[in-house]
Write a protein that holds these residues in place. Structure first.
Motif, short mmCIF file in Angstrom:
data_model
loop_
_atom_site.label_atom_id
_atom_site.label_comp_id
_atom_site.label_asym_id
_atom_site.label_seq_id
_atom_site.Cartn_x
_atom_site.Cartn_y
_atom_site.Cartn_z
N TRP A 1 1.64 2.12 -19.41
CA TRP A 1 1.06 2.04 -18.21
C TRP A 1 -0.52 2.49 -18.28
O TRP A 1 -0.90 3.23 -17.06
N LEU A 40 -5.04 -2.63 -8.11
CA LEU A 40 -4.13 -2.98 -7.36
C LEU A 40 -3.02 -2.16 -7.38
O LEU A 40 -2.31 -1.79 -6.25
N LEU A 41 -2.57 -1.65 -8.53
CA LEU A 41 -1.38 -0.69 -8.48
C LEU A 41 -1.75 0.70 -7.72
O LEU A 41 -0.81 1.16 -7.21
N ARG A 42 -2.87 1.12 -7.88
CA ARG A 42 -3.18 2.16 -7.19
C ARG A 42 -3.19 2.03 -5.66
O ARG A 42 -2.68 2.74 -4.90
N ARG A 43 -3.57 0.84 -5.14
CA ARG A 43 -3.38 0.48 -3.91
C ARG A 43 -1.96 0.56 -3.33
O ARG A 43 -1.65 1.19 -2.23
N VAL A 44 -1.05 -0.03 -4.10
CA VAL A 44 0.25 -0.02 -3.73
C VAL A 44 1.06 1.27 -3.99
O VAL A 44 1.86 1.58 -3.13
N ASN A 45 0.58 2.21 -4.72
CA ASN A 45 1.12 3.55 -4.82
C ASN A 45 0.64 4.10 -3.60
O ASN A 45 1.53 4.99 -2.89
N ARG A 46 -0.57 4.10 -3.25
CA ARG A 46 -1.17 4.85 -1.82
C ARG A 46 -0.33 4.19 -0.65
O ARG A 46 0.14 5.01 0.20
N PHE A 47 -0.10 3.05 -0.51
CA PHE A 47 0.71 2.23 0.50
C PHE A 47 2.05 2.99 0.36
O PHE A 47 2.80 3.18 1.60
N GLU A 48 2.73 2.96 -0.88
CA GLU A 48 4.01 3.60 -0.70
C GLU A 48 4.17 5.02 -0.48
O GLU A 48 5.12 5.47 0.32
N GLU A 49 3.11 5.80 -0.63
CA GLU A 49 3.09 6.95 -0.11
C GLU A 49 2.97 7.16 1.26
O GLU A 49 3.49 8.16 2.07
N ASP A 50 2.04 6.39 1.80
CA ASP A 50 1.78 6.32 3.24
C ASP A 50 3.20 6.01 3.80
O ASP A 50 3.34 6.79 5.06
#
Length: 106
Positions: A27, A69-79
């Motif tokens: 990862w 892209l993974l950082r964006r997805v992780n931020r979206f999931e946290e939101d």
């Protein structure tokens, strides 16, 4: 020992030192999602140095794009988690206020 068939790579489950091997996924930004096999004693004191990549390296462009892209997805999931918590709190507050209004009306 390994051999490649038309469909997949077949690995021996035993390392050269006699311990079992473990399949893992990297990862890190440079090898994101790349699978590899290591000895269970890899990076331990008096451990084994058996390490082998199962997947070929990704192209340079993919290594540049995918971590972002993974950082964006992780931020979206946290939101979404935060929003879900706020929504539950809202419903609890609404039910409590209705209960208080019901009791006051009696």
């Amino acid at each position: 020992m390994w051999q490649q068939t038309a469909e997949e790579i077949i690995m021996d489950e035993i390392c050269v030192c006699g311990k079992n091997t473990t399949r893992k996924t990297s990862w890190t930004d440079l090898n994101l999602g790349r699978r590899y096999v290591v000895c269970k004693k890899f990076k331990q004191v008096d451990g084994c140095a058996y390490f082998m990549w199962l997947d070929p390296p990704m192209c340079t462009r993919a290594r540049q794009i995918i971590p972002g892209l993974l950082r964006r997805v992780n931020r979206f999931e946290e939101d979404l988690k935060k929003k879900s918590k706020r929504e539950r709190l809202f419903w609890v507050a609404l039910l409590v206020s209705w209960a208080i209004m019901f009791i006051m009306a009696m």
